[in-house]
Design a protein around this motif. Structure first.
Motif, PDB file in Angstrom:
ATOM      1  N   PHE A 212       0.831  -1.206   0.000  1.00 28.38           N
ATOM      2  CA  PHE A 212       0.000   0.000   0.000  1.00 28.38           C
ATOM      3  C   PHE A 212       0.866   1.256   0.000  1.00 28.38           C
ATOM      4  O   PHE A 212       1.706   1.439   0.894  1.00 28.38           O
ATOM      5  N   PHE A 213       0.663   2.103  -0.995  1.00 31.20           N
ATOM      6  CA  PHE A 213       1.329   3.400  -1.071  1.00 31.20           C
ATOM      7  C   PHE A 213       0.286   4.480  -0.835  1.00 31.20           C
ATOM      8  O   PHE A 213      -0.566   4.720  -1.698  1.00 31.20           O
ATOM      9  N   LYS A 214       0.367   5.098   0.314  1.00 34.46           N
ATOM     10  CA  LYS A 214      -0.604   6.135   0.650  1.00 34.46           C
ATOM     11  C   LYS A 214      -0.127   7.470   0.102  1.00 34.46           C
ATOM     12  O   LYS A 214       1.003   7.892   0.379  1.00 34.46           O
ATOM     13  N   ILE A 215      -0.984   8.112  -0.676  1.00 32.84           N
ATOM     14  CA  ILE A 215      -0.626   9.402  -1.245  1.00 32.84           C
ATOM     15  C   ILE A 215      -1.588  10.458  -0.723  1.00 32.84           C
ATOM     16  O   ILE A 215      -2.665  10.140  -0.217  1.00 32.84           O
ATOM     17  N   SER A 216      -1.207  11.714  -0.863  1.00 27.86           N
ATOM     18  CA  SER A 216      -2.084  12.790  -0.406  1.00 27.86           C
ATOM     19  C   SER A 216      -3.154  13.048  -1.469  1.00 27.86           C
ATOM     20  O   SER A 216      -2.954  12.731  -2.647  1.00 27.86           O
ATOM     21  N   PRO A 217      -4.294  13.627  -1.090  1.00 26.82           N
ATOM     22  CA  PRO A 217      -5.324  13.933  -2.092  1.00 26.82           C
ATOM     23  C   PRO A 217      -4.737  14.818  -3.194  1.00 26.82           C
ATOM     24  O   PRO A 217      -4.108  15.833  -2.913  1.00 26.82           O
ATOM     25  N   GLY A 218      -4.899  14.394  -4.424  1.00 23.54           N
ATOM     26  CA  GLY A 218      -4.329  15.136  -5.550  1.00 23.54           C
ATOM     27  C   GLY A 218      -2.847  14.846  -5.759  1.00 23.54           C
ATOM     28  O   GLY A 218      -2.194  15.491  -6.586  1.00 23.54           O
ATOM     29  N   GLY A 219      -2.325  13.855  -5.037  1.00 22.78           N
ATOM     30  CA  GLY A 219      -0.893  13.582  -5.091  1.00 22.78           C
ATOM     31  C   GLY A 219      -0.476  12.582  -6.165  1.00 22.78           C
ATOM     32  O   GLY A 219       0.707  12.203  -6.235  1.00 22.78           O
ATOM     33  N   ASP A 220      -1.383  12.173  -7.008  1.00 26.75           N
ATOM     34  CA  ASP A 220      -1.065  11.156  -8.019  1.00 26.75           C
ATOM     35  C   ASP A 220      -0.005  11.629  -9.014  1.00 26.75           C
ATOM     36  O   ASP A 220       0.847  10.855  -9.444  1.00 26.75           O
TER      37      ASP A 220
END
Lengths: 130, 406
Positions: free
Chosen positions: B190-198
């Motif tokens: 699992f790679f957790k990214i910030s909202p809009g961080g794609d």
């Protein structure tokens, strides 16, 4: 009552919500699985909120009262909300630079409140009153 | 065996016993699928005009009256329609000179169109089950939306070249802002990214794939991911709404990443689409008009965002919604515009949209009450029969009868 907070809200779909939707959008079960906001534990504490308490969500487009759920995992400044007629009331309908209408993410003011969760009948009335 | 049209996996291994329309016993249905089957007895749509119940013939003639004489009609929905009804809907749009659109105009239409054009490599779920050693779920949580995705195809099963399944032969990677049920299964993947961080994640992954140091907090983990993807023998990327919306609809960075991965090894993309036959509508309209959504047949074929529901509600003068509930999904300002329109709603169940329609026309539930064909979200065509007796009309018959009447 503790203060309000500006949070980034990201919508998602949950399986239990999907099941309740299939069994009727006007049901209590669908409301219970949809009219909620998952809050970071630290954010909830700062607002004086506990699990199952009511919160008012406001944007320039609308306002709804939903139930607070305090997450076990930390996600400060970010809250998660099932995509539903409740979250749709808070969306602006603006189209982003890439040409896609924003449906997944918005900023909202979150305030502890009292009273009752906004009913789906009330949402329908608001839509038709336009 | 029965089919399930509860989502776009179109599971074909359902065993079920009915007593009338009530489910007595099932095997292989997921939780969501069971809800879909049980919904046969809940909140069914009835034929009505201005809120008053009428017979089906009057509902159909009234539906035609709503549409007749209008200059700018929007035909919207179609993801929960059979292929035959979708084709009839496109013919109706031609006859009316109207606009036809579906929810892919505000979700994954750009990805699907790229796949259909052959500009984005794809494969079938059967290929995934047999060969994939890396499954990437990007902004996608099929454990909630398509519950048997991982068990039938993308993670757990043993396949031709993947005899040891998820224990040794397969790896799941989830890129998401939220620790979803699918992310919990992926655990260390699992790679957790910030909202809009794609976009930043894509940039970092491109660097890692190119052997450069990525500009992220956990450089080592990103470099390890780059190595893992480079070494994959058969990779599959399943995209969800989260990816398209995080990138704001500008998906060039994602397409470049897929291109880069395919310079190094093989990676295919399968969009995880919501309604059971979204892929079918996109394919059918693409075959007819060269685009997957937002098409006007006013003067030949015209296409553009101005013909997507988000924009076209500003100028259209009537709407027919088929198998969809835009009133529940659209942002409040658009839902209010829709509510002010003369509207026909064709569907199986009562929804916020049908409650606001001038005319409602009920149809049978595909795969349960009526037969038909559809495309699974990976493009594989399936044919299903009715498994319970019903008086409801098939969707294609309703569209054809409206077409005859206008």
């Amino acid at each position: 009552m503790a203060g309000k907070k500006e949070l980034t809200v990201v919508t998602y779909r949950g399986i239990f919500q999907e099941v309740e939707e299939a069994l009727g959008m006007y049901s209590d079960g669908y409301r219970d699985q949809s009219a909620l906001l998952e809050l970071d534990g630290g954010d909830a504490k700062a607002m004086g909120l506990e699990d199952e308490k009511l919160i008012l969500l406001e944007t320039a487009s609308g306002r709804v009262v939903v139930t607070a759920k305090v997450s076990e995992d930390p996600h400060p400044g970010i809250a998660f909300m099932p995509a539903s007629p409740w979250s749709s009331q808070l969306l602006s309908g603006e189209v982003g630079e890439g040409g896609l209408m924003e449906l997944k993410r918005f900023s909202a003011t979150v305030t502890p409140t009292e009273g009752a969760v906004t009913s789906i009948e009330e949402i329908v009335e608001r839509i038709r009153a336009a | 065996m029965a089919f399930c049209t509860g989502c776009s996996l179109l599971c074909d291994d359902i065993e079920v016993d009915f007593e009338g329309a009530k489910v007595k016993r099932t095997l292989n249905l997921c939780r969501k699928g069971r809800g879909h089957y049980d919904s046969l007895l809940v909140d069914r749509l009835a034929p009505a005009v201005d809120g008053s119940l009428v017979d089906i013939d009057e509902a159909l003639s009234s539906a035609a009256e709503v549409l007749e004489g209008r200059e700018k009609i929007l035909l919207f929905g179609w993801g929960n329609s059979t292929l035959a009804a979708q084709k009839a809907g496109i013919e109706l749009a031609k006859k009316l000179g109207s606009v036809i659109d579906d929810p892919s105009s505000y979700s994954q239409g750009l990805i699907t169109e790229k796949v259909l054009k052959g500009e984005l490599p794809t494969c079938t779920f059967d290929d995934v089950r047999n060969f994939a050693d890396v499954s990437i779920f990007w902004g996608d949580d099929p454990s909630s939306s398509h519950p048997r995705h991982l068990s039938r195809f993308s993670y757990y099963p043993r396949g031709e070249k993947r005899q040891r399944g998820y224990e040794e032969d397969r790896e799941a990677i989830v890129i998401d802002v939220r620790k979803s049920p699918t992310a919990q299964i992926a655990a260390d993947g699992f790679f957790k990214i910030s909202p809009g961080g794609d976009a930043d994640f894509i940039e970092a992954l491109m660097a890692a794939l190119g052997g450069k140091i990525p500009k992220v907090e956990d450089k080592k983990r990103m470099l390890n991911l780059g190595t893992k993807l480079r070494k994959a023998k058969f990779g599959a990327i399943f995209t969800g709404l989260g990816l398209a919306h995080s990138l704001g609809g500008d998906l060039d960075a994602f397409f470049s990443l897929v291109g880069k991965l395919n310079e190094l090894t093989r990676f295919s993309v399968i969009p995880t689409l919501g309604d059971y036959n979204t892929r079918g509508f996109n394919q059918t309209l693409f075959d007819e008009a060269g685009h997957v959504n937002s098409v006007s047949f006013k003067d030949g074929v015209d296409h553009g965002p101005e013909f997507g529901i988000a924009k076209y509600l500003d100028s259209c003068d009537a709407v027919m919604v088929v198998g969809s509930d835009p009133t529940a999904v659209l942002p409040a300002p658009l839902a209010k515009k829709l509510a002010g329109m003369p509207m026909v709603a064709v569907g199986t169940h009562r929804t916020l949209t049908t409650d606001g329609a001038d005319v409602t026309v009920p149809i049978g539930v595909a795969g349960l009450e009526v037969g038909g064909t559809a495309l699974r979200t990976d493009g594989v065509k399936v044919e299903f029969d009715a498994v319970v007796d019903s008086d409801y009309l098939p969707d294609v018959e309703v569209i054809e009868r409206i077409m005859e009447a206008v």
